[in-house]
Design an enzyme around this catalytic site. Structure first.
Site, PDB file in Angstrom:
ATOM      1  N   ALA A   1      25.851  43.604  54.365  1.00 56.34           N
ATOM      2  CA  ALA A   1      26.721  43.030  53.337  1.00 56.34           C
ATOM      3  C   ALA A   1      28.177  43.027  53.775  1.00 56.34           C
ATOM      4  O   ALA A   1      28.965  42.198  53.304  1.00 56.34           O
ATOM      5  CB  ALA A   1      26.566  43.805  52.026  1.00 56.34           C
TER       6      ALA A   1
ATOM      7  N   ALA B   1      40.799  44.908  47.893  1.00 61.24           N
ATOM      8  CA  ALA B   1      39.825  45.954  48.214  1.00 61.24           C
ATOM      9  C   ALA B   1      39.905  46.340  49.688  1.00 61.24           C
ATOM     10  O   ALA B   1      39.881  45.492  50.577  1.00 61.24           O
ATOM     11  CB  ALA B   1      38.413  45.480  47.885  1.00 61.24           C
TER      12      ALA B   1
ATOM     13  N   HIS C   1      30.448  34.127  51.038  1.00 55.06           N
ATOM     14  CA  HIS C   1      29.983  35.410  51.583  1.00 55.06           C
ATOM     15  C   HIS C   1      28.462  35.507  51.464  1.00 55.06           C
ATOM     16  O   HIS C   1      27.782  35.892  52.427  1.00 55.06           O
ATOM     17  CB  HIS C   1      30.657  36.552  50.813  1.00 55.06           C
TER      18      HIS C   1
ATOM     19  N   MET D   1      32.617  40.006  55.118  1.00 54.70           N
ATOM     20  CA  MET D   1      33.640  40.411  54.156  1.00 54.70           C
ATOM     21  C   MET D   1      34.960  39.696  54.402  1.00 54.70           C
ATOM     22  O   MET D   1      35.372  39.478  55.532  1.00 54.70           O
ATOM     23  CB  MET D   1      33.855  41.922  54.220  1.00 54.70           C
TER      24      MET D   1
ATOM     25  N   LYS E   1      33.288  34.766  47.518  1.00 54.78           N
ATOM     26  CA  LYS E   1      32.003  35.423  47.298  1.00 54.78           C
ATOM     27  C   LYS E   1      30.797  34.492  47.438  1.00 54.78           C
ATOM     28  O   LYS E   1      29.743  34.905  47.927  1.00 54.78           O
ATOM     29  CB  LYS E   1      32.010  36.134  45.937  1.00 54.78           C
TER      30      LYS E   1
ATOM     31  N   ASP F   1      42.085  44.180  55.682  1.00 57.44           N
ATOM     32  CA  ASP F   1      41.129  45.065  56.344  1.00 57.44           C
ATOM     33  C   ASP F   1      39.953  44.312  56.939  1.00 57.44           C
ATOM     34  O   ASP F   1      39.078  44.927  57.546  1.00 57.44           O
ATOM     35  CB  ASP F   1      40.601  46.111  55.352  1.00 57.44           C
TER      36      ASP F   1
ATOM     37  N   ARG G   1      39.776  31.893  52.287  1.00 51.61           N
ATOM     38  CA  ARG G   1      39.844  32.298  53.682  1.00 51.61           C
ATOM     39  C   ARG G   1      38.689  31.705  54.490  1.00 51.61           C
ATOM     40  O   ARG G   1      37.629  31.464  53.937  1.00 51.61           O
ATOM     41  CB  ARG G   1      39.772  33.836  53.761  1.00 51.61           C
TER      42      ARG G   1
ATOM     43  N   ASP H   1      45.986  42.093  50.870  1.00 53.18           N
ATOM     44  CA  ASP H   1      44.627  41.997  50.351  1.00 53.18           C
ATOM     45  C   ASP H   1      44.454  43.070  49.273  1.00 53.18           C
ATOM     46  O   ASP H   1      45.336  43.910  49.069  1.00 53.18           O
ATOM     47  CB  ASP H   1      43.646  42.211  51.509  1.00 53.18           C
TER      48      ASP H   1
END
Length: 275
Positions: free
Chosen positions: A50, A18, A61, A54, A58, A192, A166, A16
């Site tokens: 927010a 970030a 999200h 994750m 986006k 993460d 994902r 990944d």
């Protein structure tokens, strides 16, 4: 390379971005979500809210964020209805230019990441990558990451594939295809956030969750470096359940600890084990 040799050693690690290799604490996307809601609708969401979805693409999200019970209740109290797809579109189109403009500011590699990548390359292991960022954001991030010393062998963005992102396996499998990897069992997906772990599981790979460098702990680098052992233990305890529930085979603090996991997976592959 024959089939038997493929399954004996790790061939590729798919990373990944970030919170995994760059942007300690995964602040580039989360802080921009907060700003986008404020700009588009003068509506407040917290950084903690927010962070909950994750790892998703986006647009997805933003929709998932709007469906969180506490956010939905505030949205209905303010606007009289739950968030519509048109409102998700507005938020997304507000978010995108902000993210593209600022993502390069969050390209600093996480401590130990570049050393781990060099260790992997020294053993002939290929470096794939994928992200919840769309291609337009990745195109802004990639040059900054290269300048900072990170250049993976392949990059997949969340909108590159018609099947989607994902937690489906498609971005991870696109890396397998592009890198010419002989078996998904010889791949490790490192992330993460829970959707990225689920991505690796759905692709049939070994998965490694990062407890301290990314979204689940939400620490800044300065907070991490100044934290007491007790604080770090509490952060691990907070992050671990969601990553484990997603199916992580291993949990480590940051990418710096990955070499020991690779060695262990190699031993398991040698013994004939599969993810």
């Amino acid at each position: 390379m024959n089939k038997q040799s493929v399954n004996k050693q790790v061939e590729a690690v798919i990373l990944d971005w970030a919170g995994t290799v760059v942007d300690f604490g995964s602040f580039a996307p989360t802080s921009i979500f907060v700003e986008a809601f404020a700009r588009a609708y003068e509506f407040e969401v917290t950084l903690a809210e927010a962070r909950v979805p994750m790892g998703l693409g986006k647009w997805d999200h933003i929709q998932a964020l709007g469906r969180l019970p506490e956010v939905d209740a505030r949205w209905r109290a303010r606007f009289g209805h739950s968030m519509s797809e048109a409102e998700v579109d507005t938020l997304y189109h507000t978010f995108m230019p902000l993210q593209r403009a600022k993502v390069a500011e969050f390209a600093e590699p996480i401590p130990g990441a570049l050393a781990t990548i060099a260790w992997l390359r020294g053993r002939g292991i290929k470096i794939g990558s994928c992200s919840g960022y769309p291609r337009t954001v990745m195109e802004a991030l990639l040059p900054a990451a290269r300048d900072a010393g990170y250049r993976p062998d392949h990059v997949v963005a969340t909108d590159d594939l018609p099947a989607g992102g994902r937690p489906g396996p498609w971005m991870a499998l696109a890396n397998v295809n592009a890198l010419g990897v002989g078996s998904v069992q010889a791949c490790i997906k490192v992330d993460d956030a829970a959707p990225g772990i689920e991505e690796g599981i759905n692709a049939g790979m070994w998965t490694v969750g990062l407890t301290l460098s990314g979204n689940e702990a939400g620490l800044t680098l300065a907070e991490y470096q100044a934290a007491s052992p007790a604080t770090l233990a509490a952060c691990r305890a907070k992050a671990a359940p969601r990553l484990q529930q997603a199916g992580a085979h291993y949990l480590i603090d940051t990418l710096a600890s990955l070499p020991a996991v690779v060695a262990e997976i190699n031993r398991r592959l040698e013994a004939g084990e599969k993810p």
